[in-house]
Design an enzyme around this catalytic site. Structure first.
Site, PDB file in Angstrom:
ATOM      1  N   PRO A 127       0.798  -1.227   0.000  1.00 32.27           N
ATOM      2  CG  PRO A 127       0.061  -0.927   2.196  1.00 32.27           C
ATOM      3  CD  PRO A 127       0.818  -1.888   1.318  1.00 32.27           C
ATOM      4  CB  THR A 158       4.003  -5.263   2.443  1.00 31.92           C
ATOM      5  OG1 THR A 158       3.708  -4.077   1.701  1.00 31.92           O
ATOM      6  CG2 THR A 158       4.157  -6.425   1.470  1.00 31.92           C
ATOM      7  CG  ASP A 185       9.883  -3.734 -11.075  1.00 32.73           C
ATOM      8  OD1 ASP A 185       9.084  -4.526 -11.604  1.00 32.73           O
ATOM      9  OD2 ASP A 185      10.221  -2.650 -11.587  1.00 32.73           O
ATOM     10  CD  GLU A 190      10.518  -6.727   0.432  1.00 36.52           C
ATOM     11  OE1 GLU A 190       9.709  -7.365   1.152  1.00 36.52           O
ATOM     12  OE2 GLU A 190      10.668  -5.496   0.510  1.00 36.52           O
TER      13      GLU A 190
END
Length: 499
Positions: A127, A158, A185, A190
């Site tokens: 977000p 996240t 990206d 991650e």
């Protein structure tokens, strides 16, 4: 030898399509119809391709309701799943009775299921990326399409840096057919690192990944759509995932000493890294921040001393100068085994090794304006930094802008939109299997270095007046100054692709 798969039954019936009486035929992966009695003009056959135009189909009494995503007119039954001007639509097929609707509905669902589309997805939403639009993109652009396609999903936002990596590391992969990132990206990177840190990394890294552009650069999504001739849009990226096509993706191990990081997009040092990272203060501008800060950077163009050693791909053996070999090859100072991940723990996967026979190193000396190593063609939505890059050829594309006049650099930057900048004599463009980068100080400075950026994240920084040490500041995984080595592992990961 396995028995051949039986041919799908051909179904033919008199029905009504969008309130018009027609003769409909379901043959293979196509629904075709023409007005009853034939005739001219409107008697022309019309069709709907299940694979390339249909999201899903549901039975409602006597009616089959097709949720479509087709080129203008395609959703109305003109056929041809072209990429241009796709939009959502609905085709309603009214059968003679409910039994016929159930029979046709089952046949259509079976054929959609045979396409290998994903049924259950984990969707990770960032977000905070780009213009902080990830949450609204999920609600307004992603959710309507995947619900129309009947895809089950779990959404997780996240909360902090490396959260996606933690999610991927502990995820029960048996529950999902893919992991989708609604983000820039960095979140996908991650996820790749989290999967490769697992004990079961060999299985984990085969889980298909998907990217829906919701960040600043969006280079991976742009590259995937461009490679298939698809216009760049959020909805096209979502539909590519729904269709379930996949392609292999190279993964690059970035190593310094005992520290290892996995990259799937690019690594930059110099101009591009400076613009990408230093423009963060203008993040509220969205992708326009990159062009704005680039103009500021041109007013005070930086050049960096250093050296690039590389193992060239076939056909590029004449680039640079040969490096004197020792009996053990070039001494890189890079530890091949037992490297740790970005949290300091031993990785499940330690990365590829370089065969002794392949250690034919060559070198380029600075100063450099920009050093770029790319795995995919686009660095961002409108910057084709590596026009010859391929997703799984086992090589990185190197695009190095050497010491050259400021106004020549300005011209190169404008030509980066279509990749023609690589034809300039100021640019060395070639493919490599492995790289050893030795970053130096800024020309004219006795203390300041630069920024090394991998997939949008700073991994080393020396512009604070001294050569940094790894871990000195949050996010600085490696030190600026000591060698950093990149080695490509061909086709290690899998990514959803339009075709």
């Amino acid at each position: 030898m396995a028995d051949p798969q039986p041919q799908a039954e051909v179904l033919t019936e008199s029905v009504r399509v969008n309130s018009t009486e027609v003769e409909a035929t379901l043959r293979g992966g196509e629904l075709a119809w023409r007005p009853a009695g034939g005739g001219n003009g409107e008697g022309q056959e019309r069709r709907l391709e299940l694979e390339s135009e249909v999201l899903g189909c549901r039975v409602d009494g006597r009616k089959l309701k097709f949720a479509t995503f087709a080129a203008s007119g395609g959703g109305n039954g003109k056929g041809g799943g072209g990429a241009a001007n796709r939009r959502r639509g609905e085709v309603v097929v009214e059968m003679e009775d409910e039994d016929a609707a159930v029979r046709w509905g089952d046949a259509i669902r079976d054929r959609l299921a045979s396409l290998g589309r994903p049924k259950r997805l984990l969707i990770i939403v960032n977000p905070y990326g780009g213009k902080r639009s990830g949450r609204s993109i999920f609600q307004n652009d992603v959710l309507p399409l995947i619900e129309a396609a009947g895809v089950l999903y779990t959404m997780q936002e996240t909360k902090h840096r490396l959260h996606a990596q933690e999610i991927a590391h502990s995820l029960d992969l048996r529950k999902y057919d893919g992991i989708i990132c609604v983000s820039g990206d960095g979140v996908m990177v991650e996820v790749v690192n989290g999967l490769l840190q697992r004990e079961d990394w060999e299985t984990a890294i085969k889980v298909p990944l998907g990217i829906i552009p919701a960040g600043t650069g969006n280079g991976m999504a742009r590259s995937l759509l461009h490679a298939s001739g698809e216009p760049f849009s959020i909805s096209n990226a979502v539909f590519a995932i729904i269709r379930g096509h996949k392609r292999a993706l190279d993964v690059t191990s970035v190593v310094q000493g005992n520290t290892r990081f996995f990259s799937v997009l690019m690594l930059t040092w110099g101009l591009v890294a400076d613009v990408d990272i230093e423009s963060e203060k203008y993040r509220w501008m969205g992708s326009a921040r990159l062009e704005f800060y680039l103009l500021l950077r041109m007013l005070n163009l930086r050049r960096y001393n250093g050296r690039i050693l590389f193992i060239p791909a076939p056909g590029y053996e004449d680039v640079g100068d040969p490096v004197e070999q020792t009996t053990n090859g070039v001494s890189t100072g890079i530890q091949e085994d037992g490297a740790t991940d970005s949290n300091g723990e031993t990785c499940g996967y330690v990365g590829p090794s370089i065969k002794e026979a392949d250690r034919r190193w060559r070198s380029l000396n600075g100063p450099f304006v920009s050093v770029w190593f790319g795995n995919v063609p686009f660095a961002s939505e409108d910057a084709m930094a590596a026009p010859k890059a391929e997703f799984a050829d086992g090589y990185l594309d190197a695009a190095i802008i050497k010491d050259c006049p400021r106004w020549d650099v300005v011209g190169l930057v404008f030509q980066m939109k279509d990749g023609t900048y690589v034809n300039s004599p100021c640019v060395e463009y070639f493919k490599v299997k492995a790289i050893r980068m030795e970053p130096g100080l800024r020309v004219g400075s006795s203390t300041k270095g630069g920024i090394i950026d991998s997939d949008g994240e700073v991994i080393a920084r020396g512009d604070d007046g001294s050569h940094s040490r790894a871990g000195d500041e949050p996010g600085h995984l490696m030190a600026y100054g000591p060698p950093i080595q990149l080695t490509v592992d061909q086709g290690l990961a899998t990514i959803f692709s339009p075709r």
